[in-house]
Design a protein around this motif. Structure first.
Motif, mmCIF file in Angstrom:
data_model
loop_
_atom_site.group_PDB
_atom_site.id
_atom_site.type_symbol
_atom_site.label_atom_id
_atom_site.label_comp_id
_atom_site.label_asym_id
_atom_site.label_seq_id
_atom_site.Cartn_x
_atom_site.Cartn_y
_atom_site.Cartn_z
ATOM 1 N N HIS A 175 40.615 44.718 37.422
ATOM 2 C CA HIS A 175 41.215 44.291 36.162
ATOM 3 C C HIS A 175 40.873 45.309 35.080
ATOM 4 C CE1 HIS A 175 42.356 41.895 32.714
ATOM 5 N NE2 HIS A 175 42.834 40.950 33.521
ATOM 6 N N ALA A 176 41.838 45.588 34.219
ATOM 7 C CA ALA A 176 41.611 46.568 33.171
ATOM 8 C C ALA A 176 40.456 46.183 32.254
ATOM 9 C CB ALA A 176 42.895 46.753 32.358
ATOM 10 N N ALA A 177 40.213 44.881 32.123
ATOM 11 C CA ALA A 177 39.106 44.431 31.280
ATOM 12 C C ALA A 177 37.745 44.736 31.905
ATOM 13 C CB ALA A 177 39.225 42.931 31.015
ATOM 14 N N ARG A 178 37.754 45.046 33.191
ATOM 15 C CA ARG A 178 36.532 45.436 33.900
ATOM 16 C C ARG A 178 36.820 46.719 34.704
ATOM 17 N NH1 ARG A 178 34.885 41.939 31.123
ATOM 18 N NH2 ARG A 178 33.502 40.167 31.619
ATOM 19 N N ARG A 179 37.413 47.682 34.028
ATOM 20 C CA ARG A 179 37.877 48.859 34.758
ATOM 21 C C ARG A 179 36.739 49.594 35.441
ATOM 22 N NH1 ARG A 179 37.236 53.732 32.189
ATOM 23 N NH2 ARG A 179 36.718 53.727 29.978
ATOM 24 N N TRP A 191 50.417 48.659 37.514
ATOM 25 C CA TRP A 191 50.440 47.720 36.391
ATOM 26 C C TRP A 191 49.506 48.236 35.313
ATOM 27 C CZ3 TRP A 191 53.494 44.228 34.582
ATOM 28 C CH2 TRP A 191 53.052 43.221 33.711
ATOM 29 N N ALA A 192 49.919 48.124 34.045
ATOM 30 C CA ALA A 192 49.117 48.658 32.950
ATOM 31 C C ALA A 192 47.755 47.984 32.831
ATOM 32 C CB ALA A 192 49.877 48.518 31.630
ATOM 33 N N SER A 193 47.661 46.757 33.332
ATOM 34 C CA SER A 193 46.411 46.014 33.214
ATOM 35 C C SER A 193 45.561 46.100 34.475
ATOM 36 C CB SER A 193 46.713 44.539 32.896
ATOM 37 O OG SER A 193 45.543 43.873 32.493
ATOM 38 N N SER A 194 45.865 47.069 35.333
ATOM 39 C CA SER A 194 45.085 47.267 36.555
ATOM 40 C C SER A 194 44.656 48.731 36.661
ATOM 41 C CB SER A 194 45.908 46.900 37.797
ATOM 42 O OG SER A 194 46.266 45.532 37.790
ATOM 43 N N SER A 207 41.358 49.128 43.021
ATOM 44 C CA SER A 207 41.902 48.417 41.872
ATOM 45 C C SER A 207 40.874 47.487 41.252
ATOM 46 C CB SER A 207 43.143 47.617 42.285
ATOM 47 O OG SER A 207 43.769 47.073 41.149
ATOM 48 N N SER A 251 39.507 54.667 39.603
ATOM 49 C CA SER A 251 40.810 55.227 39.256
ATOM 50 C C SER A 251 41.075 56.507 40.045
ATOM 51 C CB SER A 251 40.875 55.525 37.758
ATOM 52 O OG SER A 251 42.071 56.220 37.439
#
Length: 423
Positions: A223-227, A279-282, A221, A232
């Motif tokens: 943060h989506a901002a640092r995917r 979570w959409a942001s993860s 996992s 994934s």
């Protein structure tokens, strides 16, 4: 010769009443109690049995944990009619199941458990309800085929028995039928069976197996901002899914069976559920998928399982992340073994002769891509053919409908088949 159609009005009422019972998720008992009472009123000797979870857990198709097999308060029932010297002729079982899959009422035009009579565009009577095709009309038809024979016994020269069964839990692997196969609930042996599933009035002598597997993947996992800091699971799953799809196509070419020529993809693989991320942001770090894999008659569950495990291993070996974080690929739920009988078995030849007499056009035996309770009886040494009214394409669908004339035709054919076997 009996005339099954004389029972039309009674059979309509009987079938509609049976369809009105909501026999989903282990709720079969009220319908089975009603059915047992009706069998007694028709003059059958009645039987009732409940599956032993520990016995089923010993079978390779069912979960090893008895607590995972729901058997409590789920009786299967049967009626028996004897003719002439019953031990001098064969015992023929007419098997149907009473359980149905749940119905999403929002997708139905009518109440799924309030049977509705209608007509096709050319005026043929239809019956719509959950279970109309799969398979309460077939179960009811079997009951009345047995009744037609019993009522005409004085005019027929028969020896043997007919058993009409209504079993539970077919949609969950065949709980009632498996119990009847391994622990005979009757004080006599059984020589042949007809399972009255919907086959569009075509004899089915081979049914496909299915392997149920659950795939689990682990990623990392972020943060989506640092995917890019995460890993994934989705691309890894897509590579595995494509590998399974490639193997499916290769098996369709390599694995052949004479009863499956009508299918371009006879051993389908279906990814039925996929759950990934939280979570959409993860970045999605876990994935669970459930896969159904078709198994051809003549193959084993273990052999096909090894093929797909090898395909998964190839993907893992080619991927650094998966090699370091190996997926889990494990069985779950109930497995269906493939099954078949020789089309020259007496129950098949008698059925085909009765079909020809009734004018049914499709007398050549075929194989089907679904599983059925027939496999349990075949495994117990009881030659079993699948034949009944209705279209499998209606099964599990909204607005499930059967054309009533098919029920009457199937009843005439099944009645005549048993007459031929007991003559």
């Amino acid at each position: 010769m009996t005339r099954f159609a004389t029972y039309d009005d009674e059979l309509r009422e009987f079938t509609a009443t049976l369809l009105a019972f909501e026999t989903t998720d282990g709720r079969e008992r009220p319908a089975q109690e009603w059915l047992l009472d009706r069998l007694a009123s028709f003059g059958f000797d009645t039987y009732e049995w409940t599956a032993d979870a520990e016995r089923l857990a010993d079978l390779h198709e069912f979960p090893d944990d008895p607590d995972a097999i729901p058997v409590a308060d789920r009786p299967s029932v049967a009626g028996v009619a004897e003719f002439g010297d019953p031990d001098a002729g064969p015992t023929v079982v007419l098997n149907g199941h009473v359980d149905v899959v749940p119905a999403d009422e929002e997708l139905w035009e009518t109440d799924p458990f309030d049977p509705v009579w209608g007509e096709t565009d050319d005026g043929a009577a239809t019956l719509t309800a959950r279970g109309a095709a799969d398979m309460k009309a077939g179960t009811a038809m079997g009951v009345f085929a047995g009744r037609a024979l019993a009522d005409a016994a004085e005019d027929l020269s028969l020896n043997g028995r007919v058993v009409v069964e209504s079993v539970v839990g077919e949609e969950e692997g065949g709980i009632g039928a498996a119990a009847a196969a391994v622990d005979n609930p009757y004080p006599f042996e059984r020589d042949a069976a007809i399972v009255t599933e919907p086959t569009e009035l075509t004899p089915v002598t081979a049914t496909e197996g299915s392997l149920m597997k659950r795939l689990h993947l682990d990623g990392r996992s972020a943060h989506a901002a640092r995917r890019w800091n995460g890993e994934s699971v989705l691309p890894h799953f897509e590579r595995i899914r494509r590998a399974f799809e490639t193997l499916e196509a290769e098996r369709a070419e390599r694995v052949s069976h004479p009863r499956y020529g009508q299918f371009s993809n006879p051993w389908p693989v279906n990814v039925g559920t996929v759950r990934a991320g939280s979570w959409a942001s993860s970045v999605p770090a876990t994935l669970d998928a459930e896969v159904r894999i078709g198994v051809a008659p003549g193959e084993t569950l273990e052999g096909v399982e090894a093929e797909f495990e090898a395909a998964l291993a190839d993907v893992v070996d080619d991927d650094e992340w998966l090699s370091a974080h190996p997926p889990r690929f494990e069985r779950f739920s109930v497995q269906f073994s493939p099954s078949e009988i020789d089309p020259d078995e007496p129950v098949v030849t008698a059925l085909r002769a009765a079909m020809a007499e009734a004018g049914c056009p499709n007398t050549e035996p075929i194989g089907e891509t679904y599983g059925a309770d027939s496999r349990h009886y075949i495994a117990a040494g009881i030659p079993t053919v699948v034949f009944g009214p209705g279209d499998i394409d209606e099964a599990h669908f909204p607005n499930e409908t059967i054309v009533w004339e098919e029920v009457l035709t199937a009843g005439e054919v099944v009645t005549d088949t048993v007459r031929r076997l007991l003559s």
